[in-house]
Design an enzyme around this catalytic site. Structure first.
Site, PDB file in Angstrom:
ATOM      1  N   GLY A 183     -26.149 -13.176  23.200  1.00  0.00           N
ATOM      2  CA  GLY A 183     -25.501 -12.123  22.439  1.00  0.00           C
ATOM      3  C   GLY A 183     -26.497 -11.212  21.753  1.00  0.00           C
ATOM      4  O   GLY A 183     -27.566 -11.647  21.305  1.00  0.00           O
ATOM      5  N   THR A 184     -26.138  -9.944  21.649  1.00  0.00           N
ATOM      6  CA  THR A 184     -26.992  -8.964  20.993  1.00  0.00           C
ATOM      7  C   THR A 184     -26.978  -9.137  19.476  1.00  0.00           C
ATOM      8  O   THR A 184     -27.998  -9.001  18.811  1.00  0.00           O
ATOM      9  CB  THR A 184     -26.508  -7.536  21.342  1.00  0.00           C
ATOM     10  OG1 THR A 184     -26.504  -7.375  22.752  1.00  0.00           O
ATOM     11  CG2 THR A 184     -27.405  -6.489  20.724  1.00  0.00           C
ATOM     12  N   PRO A 220     -24.578 -21.155  27.335  1.00  0.00           N
ATOM     13  CA  PRO A 220     -24.969 -20.633  28.645  1.00  0.00           C
ATOM     14  C   PRO A 220     -24.559 -19.173  28.802  1.00  0.00           C
ATOM     15  O   PRO A 220     -23.705 -18.674  28.065  1.00  0.00           O
ATOM     16  CB  PRO A 220     -24.192 -21.529  29.620  1.00  0.00           C
ATOM     17  CG  PRO A 220     -23.023 -22.028  28.833  1.00  0.00           C
ATOM     18  CD  PRO A 220     -23.503 -22.152  27.419  1.00  0.00           C
ATOM     19  N   GLY A 221     -25.148 -18.506  29.763  1.00  0.00           N
ATOM     20  CA  GLY A 221     -24.798 -17.114  30.024  1.00  0.00           C
ATOM     21  C   GLY A 221     -25.650 -16.154  29.220  1.00  0.00           C
ATOM     22  O   GLY A 221     -26.677 -16.504  28.639  1.00  0.00           O
ATOM     23  N   LYS A 240     -21.142 -19.754  16.513  1.00  0.00           N
ATOM     24  CA  LYS A 240     -22.005 -18.572  16.426  1.00  0.00           C
ATOM     25  C   LYS A 240     -22.545 -18.409  15.016  1.00  0.00           C
ATOM     26  O   LYS A 240     -21.832 -18.671  14.039  1.00  0.00           O
ATOM     27  CB  LYS A 240     -21.215 -17.286  16.745  1.00  0.00           C
ATOM     28  CG  LYS A 240     -20.588 -17.179  18.105  1.00  0.00           C
ATOM     29  CD  LYS A 240     -19.822 -15.851  18.193  1.00  0.00           C
ATOM     30  CE  LYS A 240     -19.129 -15.669  19.518  1.00  0.00           C
ATOM     31  NZ  LYS A 240     -18.390 -14.382  19.578  1.00  0.00           N
ATOM     32  N   ASP A 258      -9.031 -16.427  18.288  1.00  0.00           N
ATOM     33  CA  ASP A 258      -9.070 -16.543  16.842  1.00  0.00           C
ATOM     34  C   ASP A 258     -10.464 -16.997  16.415  1.00  0.00           C
ATOM     35  O   ASP A 258     -11.218 -17.578  17.207  1.00  0.00           O
ATOM     36  CB  ASP A 258      -8.015 -17.545  16.361  1.00  0.00           C
ATOM     37  CG  ASP A 258      -7.766 -17.456  14.859  1.00  0.00           C
ATOM     38  OD1 ASP A 258      -8.304 -16.532  14.222  1.00  0.00           O
ATOM     39  OD2 ASP A 258      -7.036 -18.315  14.340  1.00  0.00           O
TER      40      ASP A 258
END
Length: 603
Positions: free
Chosen positions: A343-344, A339-340, A359, A398
């Site tokens: 990312g680039t 959500p939100g 990710k 981390d």
């Protein structure tokens, strides 16, 4: 740093045995024995670091403490990097014939199955396999055999239980503080213990007739070391079987060891043992039981992160992956886009009941990328690796990095999988019912700062913006500068602390050129000199604009409590300290935890 590790005779003989083999079957046996010899050497060196950290604490040598932490974090990779190519050269058929590796794997597992450190050894062998096959789409298991009998039979041996004989007294506390076995004396152990007793009695006292009373004190039979400090870690066992943390922070000086603080709140212990700080060095090899003990103090932290906290990062990697898979199974959910704000550079995904945020790095950044030419996926991954290998100052999450990982296709929402394959095809490949991922980043899940601010009240806003300023300061203290100061790169943890979690724009602060436009005359229209400088240029007065805080109270609070961050003087002072190799002192616990003076220890 010299990346070549001197090898003991046992390892060199094992290499010679492999070189002398005449057929693949004998090479399989020799390779398994060689990997075991290499692991034994690695494990021996690994187990020396906590005792080196203890000696650095006793010698009051913070520079040595920093060096020891850095060496230990890089030790695993140095062994894998040194030996993977050498084994590949000695037995090249391993690259092209997976069945040979399977035979090596079976032999190696039989050799380690009854060892306490079997999981560490298994992870080590598979890391070597990943290194040898790193250019191939060939996944390697992130799992290990069941715990050995030795581990299962020694579950209680990591701590010592000190019974409470009617009431807590100084002798009991003194016995606890002596457990690490320091070779230097305390300044005034009796006085420190008396004050600890007063503080503990105040905290645990309850006048209710049915109140639970302390019946025992459990202390881990080891010292915990980080940077300048040492810690004694334990728990009060109450009559209703509930537990209360008891963590004592120790400092050392020419006058001897002294107690600095006593931590009893779960939130404070949680932050102290955060994986956003440098790893603890713990003078015990019973890492599994140590993590179980820590989990009893901090049950809301996933078990996998407890391993990382005490320096067993690769065991933690396996535990984290197992936790994610188990959470998927129990919830019946699938991976979805995070959500939100998207990312680039990184494409994030998770699911509602997952403790982690995952990710993959895009092949190319989105059109909103603002840093010129994209350096490529390996360069971005290297920044995440660098953050993993430093003291993250309590303000950077981390990273757990997985390579050559296979997951089931059914774990992914089809739309997410389509996005991942389109945006990160160089790192992700789908084959039938399997998804192969070259490189995956896992971080603890936190709430992005802009999302948190949408529902925060005034008190929460002021607190979290103050924490944001501290996060930026702590990052600077460890020579980390986030040139993309957008608030979307920061998040809020379980106990209200702000962390940086996106690292594709991090740089060494000492490489940054601190400049300003505030020295220009009003109306001056010439292009400033700094505009033509190469490298990374930072104007502190632009922090407020760069954060893009939409909440007015958040903007006003930042300007009020973090005014120093908008000055050239602050940033140049930090750079000068870093260039002098000064070791920054970081506040790891609130002032309220400090051991009170005798006259203050009253109700």
């Amino acid at each position: 740093m010299n990346l070549t590790i001197p090898l003991p005779d046992e390892v060199e003989r094992a290499y010679a045995d492999l070189a002398g083999c005449a057929d693949d079957w004998s090479r399989i046996d020799a390779t398994a024995r060689l990997i075991l010899a290499i692991f034994d050497d690695f494990h021996r060196v690994l187990c020396e670091y906590p005792y080196r950290a203890m000696r650095a604490f006793e010698a009051i040598d913070p520079q040595a403490s920093v060096r020891i932490s850095k060496e230990r974090l890089g030790l695993y990779s140095r062994y894998i990097t040194q030996h993977g190519p050498r084994i590949r050269a000695a037995f090249p058929a391993l690259v092209d014939n997976p069945s040979l590796w399977d035979h090596v794997d079976r032999l190696f597992c039989a050799m380690i199955i009854d060892r306490y450190e079997a999981d560490t050894a298994f992870s080590f062998a598979h890391s070597i396999r990943r290194n040898i096959c790193h250019e191939l789409w060939r996944p390697v298991a992130y799992s290990f055999p069941p715990p050995s009998k030795h581990r299962a039979l020694s579950m209680a041996s990591v701590f010592r239980r000190l019974p409470v004989q009617g009431h807590i007294d100084g002798a009991l506390v003194a016995a606890a503080l002596r457990i690490p076995g320091f070779s230097v004396p305390f300044q005034d152990l009796r006085s420190d213990c008396e004050r600890i007793v007063e503080q503990v009695n105040f905290l645990l006292d309850n006048d209710a007739l049915d109140a639970a009373l302390p019946v025992a004190l459990d202390i881990v039979e080891a010292g915990f070391f980080r940077e300048r400090m040492a810690f004694v870690v334990g728990r009060w066992v109450l009559s209703d079987s509930s537990l209360v943390p008891f963590v004592v922070a120790l400092v050392n000086s020419e006058r001897g060891i002294a107690v600095d603080a006593v931590l009893h709140r779960v939130a404070d212990v949680h932050n102290l043992f955060s994986s956003t700080l440098a790893n603890f060095h713990v003078t015990t090899q019973l890492y599994y039981q140590t993590c179980v003990f820590l989990f009893s103090l901090m049950p809301r932290r996933p078990l996998g992160h407890h391993y990382s906290t005490i320096g067993y990062n690769h065991v933690g990697k396996v535990a984290i992956l197992n936790e994610v898979i188990e959470q998927l199974r129990q919830s019946g959910q699938k991976f979805q886009r995070s959500p939100g704000h998207a990312g680039t550079v990184a494409l994030g995904f998770t699911f509602e009941s997952c403790s982690y945020h995952l990710k993959v790095i895009r092949d190319r950044p989105t059109t909103s990328y603002k840093w010129g030419e994209f350096p490529g996926v390996p360069a971005v991954l290297d920044k995440y690796r660098v953050v993993h290998e430093i003291n993250r100052a309590g303000s950077m999450l981390d990273n757990v990095l997985y390579y050559n990982l296979r997951l089931e296709r059914d774990m992914f929402d089809p739309a997410l999988l389509e996005d991942i394959c389109r945006e990160a095809g160089g790192s992700v490949n789908v084959d039938g019912e399997s998804v192969f991922i070259r490189s995956l980043i896992a971080q603890l899940k936190i709430v992005p700062l802009p999302v948190y601010l949408e529902t925060a009240d005034e008190s929460e806003i002021r607190s979290v913006i103050t924490s944001l300023g501290n996060c930026i300061r702590n990052n600077a203290a460890t020579n980390i500068f986030n040139k993309d100061l957008d608030s979307r790169n920061y998040g809020v943890g379980r106990y209200g602390r702000v962390f940086l979690f996106d690292y594709d724009a991090v740089e060494r602060l000492t490489d940054v050129k601190i400049r300003t436009n505030l020295d220009r005359e009003p109306g001056e229209e010439d292009i400033p000199d700094w505009f033509f400088e190469g490298g990374i240029v930072f104007l502190p007065e632009e922090i407020e604009y760069g954060l893009q805080l939409k909440n007015e109270l958040a903007r006003r609070t930042f300007h009020k409590v973090n005014a120093d961050l908008m000055t050239v003087a602050y940033w140049r002072q930090i750079q000068e300290r870093l260039m002098r190799d000064e070791v920054p002192e970081l506040q790891m616990y609130p002032e309220s935890c400090k051991l009170r003076a005798p006259e203050a220890a009253v109700r």
